[in-house]
Design a protein around this motif. Structure first.
Motif, PDB file in Angstrom:
ATOM      1  N   LEU A  25      -2.655  -0.656   0.843  1.00 26.64           N
ATOM      2  CA  LEU A  25      -2.184   0.326   1.820  1.00 26.64           C
ATOM      3  C   LEU A  25      -3.046   0.335   3.082  1.00 26.64           C
ATOM      4  CD1 LEU A  25      -1.280   3.218  -0.636  1.00 26.64           C
ATOM      5  CD2 LEU A  25       0.328   1.835   0.706  1.00 26.64           C
ATOM      6  N   ARG A  26      -4.344   0.137   2.924  1.00 28.51           N
ATOM      7  CA  ARG A  26      -5.237   0.127   4.081  1.00 28.51           C
ATOM      8  C   ARG A  26      -4.886  -1.025   5.019  1.00 28.51           C
ATOM      9  NH1 ARG A  26     -11.148   0.443   2.443  1.00 28.51           N
ATOM     10  NH2 ARG A  26     -10.590   2.572   1.974  1.00 28.51           N
ATOM     11  N   LYS A  27      -4.554  -2.186   4.446  1.00 26.41           N
ATOM     12  CA  LYS A  27      -4.177  -3.345   5.266  1.00 26.41           C
ATOM     13  C   LYS A  27      -2.902  -3.057   6.062  1.00 26.41           C
ATOM     14  CE  LYS A  27      -3.586  -7.034   2.956  1.00 26.41           C
ATOM     15  NZ  LYS A  27      -3.495  -8.241   2.137  1.00 26.41           N
ATOM     16  N   ASP A  34      -5.096   7.676   5.892  1.00 30.01           N
ATOM     17  CA  ASP A  34      -3.707   7.647   5.425  1.00 30.01           C
ATOM     18  C   ASP A  34      -3.582   6.829   4.147  1.00 30.01           C
ATOM     19  OD1 ASP A  34      -2.851   9.225   7.506  1.00 30.01           O
ATOM     20  OD2 ASP A  34      -1.987   7.572   8.680  1.00 30.01           O
ATOM     21  N   ALA A  35      -4.281   5.704   4.106  1.00 34.51           N
ATOM     22  CA  ALA A  35      -4.232   4.850   2.916  1.00 34.51           C
ATOM     23  C   ALA A  35      -4.778   5.588   1.695  1.00 34.51           C
ATOM     24  CB  ALA A  35      -5.017   3.563   3.161  1.00 34.51           C
ATOM     25  N   ALA A  36      -5.869   6.300   1.872  1.00 34.99           N
ATOM     26  CA  ALA A  36      -6.456   7.059   0.759  1.00 34.99           C
ATOM     27  C   ALA A  36      -5.508   8.164   0.295  1.00 34.99           C
ATOM     28  CB  ALA A  36      -7.803   7.642   1.171  1.00 34.99           C
ATOM     29  N   ASP A  37      -4.886   8.852   1.255  1.00 32.95           N
ATOM     30  CA  ASP A  37      -3.927   9.912   0.904  1.00 32.95           C
ATOM     31  C   ASP A  37      -2.744   9.335   0.140  1.00 32.95           C
ATOM     32  OD1 ASP A  37      -5.480  11.820   2.118  1.00 32.95           O
ATOM     33  OD2 ASP A  37      -4.263  11.941   3.947  1.00 32.95           O
ATOM     34  N   MET A  38      -2.217   8.220   0.620  1.00 31.41           N
ATOM     35  CA  MET A  38      -1.056   7.621  -0.049  1.00 31.41           C
ATOM     36  C   MET A  38      -1.426   7.098  -1.433  1.00 31.41           C
ATOM     37  SD  MET A  38       1.294   5.766   2.817  1.00 31.41           S
ATOM     38  CE  MET A  38       0.042   5.118   3.888  1.00 31.41           C
ATOM     39  N   THR A  39      -2.630   6.548  -1.569  1.00 30.18           N
ATOM     40  CA  THR A  39      -3.078   6.067  -2.875  1.00 30.18           C
ATOM     41  C   THR A  39      -3.177   7.238  -3.847  1.00 30.18           C
ATOM     42  OG1 THR A  39      -4.314   4.290  -1.801  1.00 30.18           O
ATOM     43  CG2 THR A  39      -4.877   4.776  -4.088  1.00 30.18           C
ATOM     44  N   ALA A  66       3.763   2.590  -4.261  1.00 22.05           N
ATOM     45  CA  ALA A  66       2.981   2.503  -3.025  1.00 22.05           C
ATOM     46  C   ALA A  66       3.862   1.995  -1.876  1.00 22.05           C
ATOM     47  CB  ALA A  66       1.780   1.587  -3.221  1.00 22.05           C
ATOM     48  N   ARG A  67       4.691   0.985  -2.146  1.00 19.83           N
ATOM     49  CA  ARG A  67       5.587   0.469  -1.109  1.00 19.83           C
ATOM     50  C   ARG A  67       6.572   1.551  -0.659  1.00 19.83           C
ATOM     51  NH1 ARG A  67       4.755  -4.223  -3.997  1.00 19.83           N
ATOM     52  NH2 ARG A  67       6.432  -3.861  -5.481  1.00 19.83           N
ATOM     53  N   ASN A  68       7.084   2.331  -1.600  1.00 23.36           N
ATOM     54  CA  ASN A  68       8.010   3.409  -1.249  1.00 23.36           C
ATOM     55  C   ASN A  68       7.321   4.457  -0.370  1.00 23.36           C
ATOM     56  OD1 ASN A  68       9.972   2.136  -2.761  1.00 23.36           O
ATOM     57  ND2 ASN A  68       9.734   3.466  -4.530  1.00 23.36           N
ATOM     58  N   LEU A  69       6.098   4.826  -0.739  1.00 26.02           N
ATOM     59  CA  LEU A  69       5.352   5.795   0.067  1.00 26.02           C
ATOM     60  C   LEU A  69       5.049   5.231   1.454  1.00 26.02           C
ATOM     61  CD1 LEU A  69       2.889   7.296  -2.542  1.00 26.02           C
ATOM     62  CD2 LEU A  69       4.656   8.520  -1.293  1.00 26.02           C
ATOM     63  N   LEU A  70       4.737   3.956   1.516  1.00 23.87           N
ATOM     64  CA  LEU A  70       4.463   3.306   2.790  1.00 23.87           C
ATOM     65  C   LEU A  70       5.707   3.317   3.675  1.00 23.87           C
ATOM     66  CD1 LEU A  70       2.298   1.783   4.377  1.00 23.87           C
ATOM     67  CD2 LEU A  70       3.100  -0.322   3.297  1.00 23.87           C
ATOM     68  N   ARG A  71       6.853   3.036   3.088  1.00 19.43           N
ATOM     69  CA  ARG A  71       8.121   3.068   3.827  1.00 19.43           C
ATOM     70  C   ARG A  71       8.374   4.477   4.369  1.00 19.43           C
ATOM     71  NH1 ARG A  71      11.394   1.540  -0.143  1.00 19.43           N
ATOM     72  NH2 ARG A  71      10.589  -0.562  -0.026  1.00 19.43           N
TER      73      ARG A  71
END
Length: 179
Positions: A25-27, A34-39, A66-71
């Motif tokens: 997510l960080r990448k 944001d990456a930490a929150d999504m993780t 994780a992909r769904n949250l990223l989307r």
């Protein structure tokens, strides 16, 4: 002698998954916070998932979450950017004294009536979410709790409601609209 296969649901496995998902997510977000929150959200969703025992590949399942949250994150960013780009700087906007300008007061009242009509067109749930966010100033988490729905659903209700209002208020009032 063969080594026992590691349990994919063990705490050690999840620590490894956590690091992998955080890196993933960080990448893609270029934002460590944001990456930490999504993780964190991925693992919160996993803990809330009532069919964990049926998941054959927990690592793949977590990465799909994780992909769904990223989307969803990217969609929210698009909406925020669109809303932000349309906001006018209040210092640049001329201020009319409505006490001395009845035309401005009449136009404001007409605009408020239009907004009332547009809000009435929304579904009750979308209207409630929008009103709680914009007029009562509640956070999305608080709205979700109050309405008994997920934060993601609150975000969707608000985004769709704002989009509907924007589209309807930008229409030319002289044109007849299809129903």
């Amino acid at each position: 002698m063969s080594r026992p296969k590691p349990d994919p649901l063990s705490a050690e496995a999840f620590r490894g998954f956590y690091a992998d998902i955080l890196h993933f997510l960080r990448k893609r977000t270029n934002n460590a916070s944001d990456a930490a929150d999504m993780t964190q959200d991925v693992f919160t969703q996993w803990l809330d998932y009532d069919q964990q025992a049926k998941v054959e590949q927990p690592r793949a399942f977590l990465f799909q979450m994780a992909r769904n949250l990223l989307r969803d994150h990217w969609r929210k960013q698009k909406v925020r950017q669109a809303v932000h780009s349309e906001q006018v700087d209040p210092e640049q906007e001329p201020v009319a004294d409505e006490r001395n300008d009845p035309l401005a007061a009449a136009q404001r009242l007409q605009r408020l009536e239009q907004l009332k009509e547009v809000l009435a067109e929304l579904s009750p749930r979308r209207r409630e979410a929008l009103m709680l966010a914009r007029f009562e100033g509640l956070s999305q988490a608080r709205i979700a709790e109050r309405m008994g729905i997920s934060v993601s659903m609150v975000e969707k209700h608000i985004a769709f409601a704002l989009l509907h209002c924007k589209q309807r208020l930008e229409q030319d009032p002289g044109k007849e609209q299809p129903e």
